[in-house]
Enzyme design. Structure first.
Site, PDB file in Angstrom:
ATOM      1  N   ASP A   1      62.128  81.702   9.573  1.00  0.00           N
ATOM      2  CA  ASP A   1      63.286  82.497   9.195  1.00  0.00           C
ATOM      3  C   ASP A   1      63.038  83.949   9.627  1.00  0.00           C
ATOM      4  OD1 ASP A   1      65.775  81.538   7.357  1.00  0.00           O
ATOM      5  OD2 ASP A   1      65.471  83.686   7.160  1.00  0.00           O
TER       6      ASP A   1
ATOM      7  N   HIS B   1      87.220  81.963  15.044  1.00  0.00           N
ATOM      8  CA  HIS B   1      86.149  82.331  15.977  1.00  0.00           C
ATOM      9  C   HIS B   1      86.623  83.364  16.996  1.00  0.00           C
ATOM     10  CE1 HIS B   1      83.784  79.173  14.190  1.00  0.00           C
ATOM     11  NE2 HIS B   1      84.665  78.257  14.524  1.00  0.00           N
TER      12      HIS B   1
ATOM     13  N   ILE C   1      77.494  70.967  19.834  1.00  0.00           N
ATOM     14  CA  ILE C   1      78.757  70.464  19.282  1.00  0.00           C
ATOM     15  C   ILE C   1      79.211  71.436  18.202  1.00  0.00           C
ATOM     16  CG2 ILE C   1      79.866  68.552  18.064  1.00  0.00           C
ATOM     17  CD1 ILE C   1      77.656  66.727  19.261  1.00  0.00           C
TER      18      ILE C   1
ATOM     19  N   LYS D   1      90.011  73.979  12.503  1.00  0.00           N
ATOM     20  CA  LYS D   1      89.591  74.407  13.831  1.00  0.00           C
ATOM     21  C   LYS D   1      90.758  75.008  14.596  1.00  0.00           C
ATOM     22  CE  LYS D   1      85.906  73.903  15.078  1.00  0.00           C
ATOM     23  NZ  LYS D   1      84.707  74.780  14.932  1.00  0.00           N
TER      24      LYS D   1
ATOM     25  N   VAL E   1      72.844  74.313  16.405  1.00  0.00           N
ATOM     26  CA  VAL E   1      73.847  74.161  15.350  1.00  0.00           C
ATOM     27  C   VAL E   1      74.730  75.400  15.280  1.00  0.00           C
ATOM     28  CG1 VAL E   1      74.202  73.708  12.890  1.00  0.00           C
ATOM     29  CG2 VAL E   1      72.264  72.658  14.078  1.00  0.00           C
TER      30      VAL E   1
END
Length: 361
Positions: free
Chosen positions: A223, A93, A313, A75, A274
């Site tokens: 989907d 990210h 999260i 991270k 998610v």
């Protein structure tokens, strides 16, 4: 030969590792050097790395590592404006317009370092070489079900889920834990939740669906075919829980809107995002604007008789750190052994330079 330097993760609640002791041993056997920062939060003990032949070094000492060391993490780096002189491998990210992208890329540009973003290590067919997607889907579904269960057991609580401080050795242990709360909630409310998963055919969505079925829930699976007409989708609002598992690359119409969730007849009471594209300007769930944490798992998007709570999260697999790390690392190690001389690494490096130029000029 390379010098890999495994750094301690500074993100609160992060216990995963991109390099387990068995994989460190594999690198050492091939002649590479491995340094491992001491960490009290990593899912494996420091001593196991030492037994594997790695050198233990002080926590956070990567900033003073030899310039040729390859800094390996998962991270984000500690907050700083310091220039980055090393080569780094981690989930940064910063290639899709997320908040802080320009600042991070400028640190690399200023120091002459290079970023190989783990998210963009891909095979020739475009598939990622290693991903936590399945683990994230499993954990996201688990937390979504827990929050729903807590809300049934204590519907007047303004904090529908206590801090998630427990970590689980494997997915079966997590399922047993969640199932006991679902059983209690069913006993009180007389029902189990209805759940919709979007992105259900991907790795992340597949993990989410599998976990739901393991604890006795049969989710609605959507989907690309179901979402190609473009949102918002009123069908989402007629489920108790919405689990978002898409991989967002471009702007798409929102799945839900603030206006929609404020309307009458909404069943939805929990969103488990998610994908967690909170700081992405193209976030398809624009009803919240900040991430949540294991210590404060939810934020409330609407009040009223049926309050809507969002889980966002951004390191969900840390709920099951050892098993999720093993899955990821087993896939990554063959590429670390070949670093940096394969198309996998070349593509990622080229993308870093491309994005740096686009953002910074």
């Amino acid at each position: 030969m390379q010098h890999f330097w495994l750094r301690h993760e500074v993100k609160e609640g992060e216990g995963r590792s991109p390099l387990l002791p068995t994989h460190a041993a594999a690198l050492i056997q091939k002649g590479h050097k491995v340094s491992v920062e001491r960490s009290a939060t990593r899912c494996v003990a420091d001593a196991l790395y030492e037994e594997a032949g790695a050198q233990l070094v002080e926590t956070g000492s990567w900033v003073n590592a030899p310039k040729d060391a390859v800094i390996l993490g998962l991270k984000e780096l500690p907050e700083s404006n310091d220039a980055l002189v090393h080569n780094h491998i981690f989930f940064a990210h910063c290639f899709k317009g997320q908040g802080g992208s320009a600042e991070l890329l400028n640190r690399f540009k200023s120091g002459g370092g290079t970023l190989w973003d783990l998210e963009f290590l891909t095979l020739d067919n475009g598939r990622r070489v290693a991903a936590f997607g399945r683990a994230a889907g499993i954990a996201g579904m688990a937390v979504g079900l827990l929050v729903w269960a807590y809300k049934q057991l204590d519907p007047l609580s303004v904090s529908p889920c206590p801090p998630l401080v427990e970590r689980f050795q494997n997915y079966d242990e997590l399922a047993t834990y969640v199932k006991q709360f679902l059983d209690k909630a069913k006993e009180k409310s007389g029902k189990l939740p209805t759940v919709i998963v979007i992105g259900a055919l991907g790795r992340c969505g597949g993990g989410s669906v599998d976990f739901a079925e393991k604890v006795g829930i049969t989710p609605t699976k959507w989907d690309l075919d179901e979402t190609k007409k473009g949102g918002p989708f009123p069908e989402i609002l007629q489920h108790d829980i919405f689990v978002n598992c898409i991989y967002l690359m471009t702007k798409i119409p929102p799945f839900v809107t603030s206006e929609g969730i404020a309307g009458p007849g909404r069943v939805l009471s929990v969103i488990a995002d998610v994908s967690c594209d909170t700081s992405n300007p193209n976030n398809p769930i624009p009803v919240y604007n900040q991430t949540t944490t294991f210590l404060k798992p939810t934020l409330r998007a609407t009040q009223g008789d049926n309050p809507l709570d969002v889980i966002a999260i951004d390191h969900l697999p840390s709920l099951v750190p050892a098993e999720s790390s093993k899955e990821f690392d087993d896939a990554l190690i063959e590429h670390l052994l070949a670093y940096p001389n394969t198309p996998v690494w070349t593509r990622a490096k080229d993308l870093f330079h491309q994005k740096t130029k686009e953002v910074l000029g």
